[in-house]
Scaffold this motif. Sequence first.
Motif, short mmCIF file in Angstrom:
data_model
loop_
_atom_site.label_atom_id
_atom_site.label_comp_id
_atom_site.label_asym_id
_atom_site.label_seq_id
_atom_site.Cartn_x
_atom_site.Cartn_y
_atom_site.Cartn_z
N THR A 1 0.87 -1.18 0.00
CA THR A 1 0.00 0.00 0.00
C THR A 1 0.91 1.23 0.00
OG1 THR A 1 -1.58 -1.23 1.34
CG2 THR A 1 -1.91 1.14 1.20
N LYS B 1 1.14 7.18 -0.18
CA LYS B 1 0.06 8.10 -0.54
C LYS B 1 -0.95 7.30 -1.37
CE LYS B 1 -0.38 12.72 -2.63
NZ LYS B 1 -1.64 12.97 -1.97
N SER B 2 -2.07 6.96 -0.78
CA SER B 2 -3.07 6.25 -1.58
C SER B 2 -4.48 6.42 -1.02
CB SER B 2 -2.71 4.77 -1.73
OG SER B 2 -2.38 4.20 -0.51
N ARG B 3 -5.41 6.02 -1.86
CA ARG B 3 -6.82 6.08 -1.46
C ARG B 3 -7.37 4.66 -1.44
NH1 ARG B 3 -10.37 10.83 -4.07
NH2 ARG B 3 -9.39 12.49 -2.90
N ILE B 4 -7.90 4.29 -0.29
CA ILE B 4 -8.47 2.94 -0.19
C ILE B 4 -9.99 3.07 -0.10
CG2 ILE B 4 -8.56 0.82 1.19
CD1 ILE B 4 -5.79 1.47 2.24
N LYS C 1 -13.70 4.51 -9.51
CA LYS C 1 -12.92 5.26 -10.52
C LYS C 1 -13.12 6.76 -10.34
CE LYS C 1 -13.90 2.95 -14.39
NZ LYS C 1 -13.92 2.66 -15.82
N HIS D 1 -11.00 8.06 -7.69
CA HIS D 1 -9.57 7.76 -7.86
C HIS D 1 -9.05 6.83 -6.77
CE1 HIS D 1 -9.51 10.72 -10.99
NE2 HIS D 1 -10.07 11.59 -10.16
N ILE D 2 -9.84 5.78 -6.52
CA ILE D 2 -9.45 4.78 -5.51
C ILE D 2 -8.34 3.89 -6.09
CG2 ILE D 2 -10.32 2.70 -4.35
CD1 ILE D 2 -11.49 5.32 -3.15
N ASP D 3 -7.33 3.59 -5.27
CA ASP D 3 -6.24 2.73 -5.73
C ASP D 3 -6.55 1.26 -5.49
OD1 ASP D 3 -4.27 4.80 -6.48
OD2 ASP D 3 -4.52 5.37 -4.38
N LYS D 4 -7.19 0.97 -4.34
CA LYS D 4 -7.54 -0.42 -4.02
C LYS D 4 -8.92 -0.42 -3.40
CE LYS D 4 -3.01 -1.94 -2.60
NZ LYS D 4 -2.24 -2.64 -1.61
N ILE E 1 -10.62 -1.40 -10.97
CA ILE E 1 -9.94 -1.11 -9.70
C ILE E 1 -9.59 -2.43 -9.02
CG2 ILE E 1 -10.14 0.11 -7.47
CD1 ILE E 1 -10.35 1.97 -9.92
N ILE F 1 -2.92 -5.15 -12.78
CA ILE F 1 -3.89 -4.06 -12.83
C ILE F 1 -4.34 -3.83 -14.28
CG2 ILE F 1 -4.22 -1.59 -12.37
CD1 ILE F 1 -2.05 -1.98 -10.16
#
Length: 309
Positions: A46, A49-52, A155, A158-161, A201, A196
């Motif tokens: 993870t 810097k990310s968005r879960i 989407k 802008h979720i990464d996981k 996502i 990916i």
Amino acid sequence: MTKICSKCKKPAITFIRYNGTHLCKNHFIQYLERRVKRDIKKQGKTPDKSRIGIALSGGKDSTVTLHLINNIFSKRPNIELHAIIVDEGIKNYRDKSIQFAVKNCKKLGIEHHIISFKQSIGKTLDEIAALRDRDLHECSYCGVFRRACLNKKAKELHIDKLATGHNLDDVAQSILMNFVNGDIQKLIRLGPHKKIHPGLIPRILPLRTIPEKEVMLYAFIQEIDFYNGECPYAVDASRGIYREIIDKLEYINPGTRHSILSTYENIKDVLTQKYPSVELNQCKKCGEPTSQETCKTCFLLERIRRINR
Ligand code: SF4
Ligand SMILES: [Zn+2]
Ligand SMILES: [Zn+2]
């Protein structure tokens, strides 16, 4: 006689059959949380810097997932958490569970986003059910449209996981079902996802090593308030059979569910090499990723139009 915790001298609240330990309240919490943390790491890094995203229904599994993800990540300053709630439009069921979902988000200070079938598909699941499609069960529509809604909202945000609430029982059942049906493509595509695909996502499954009963016990001990109702359309007969078979095997041979999962993990890489995932096309109607010419969502929407005529 009260059993004593295998780690300390306090009274045990549970016995973990598959490893023979008795655990007190604190050691059970520690045991469950450690495994979840370890498995999330195993499912992929993870980035700082990310968005879960958390796919949240308000039921036991997804609500426990929300709380655990919050425990693990909320102190990391550059990780944002967003709950995504899909409103399928099932009266007296989803409207109630959403109230629990929203309440939990507010309690934890997690932003939530609701996406409804009505807005994005044009019909609620109750309206689809009223069409009385004899050959396709409501769950088939629901599963496809729910996945599409989750992906769309994830989407947009802008979720990464995207974390889902599947527990060990669910995962072991899905592996066995796809294995028995010979559906290798589906078997390979079960989450968590390492590769990916643009437009899709990737999923993580924080509870995939945790048996359903332990999820329930954790929710109870931590006083997590979840919705316990049952969907009026739930008659997934075939999954029920696999549940029974796996429960029996687990009873005779404790650890069977973990062993199904680890065997799957061991053969997944070999399967992926032999059956490399196809490059996805853009659906010719909506542009979403699909292995066919048109995606399943558009296929089902067309089916609804035909029935409606
Ligand atoms: S039981 Fe079927 S119809 Fe009900 S929420 Fe689950 S997938 Fe949808
Ligand atoms: Zn203890
Ligand atoms: Zn499409």
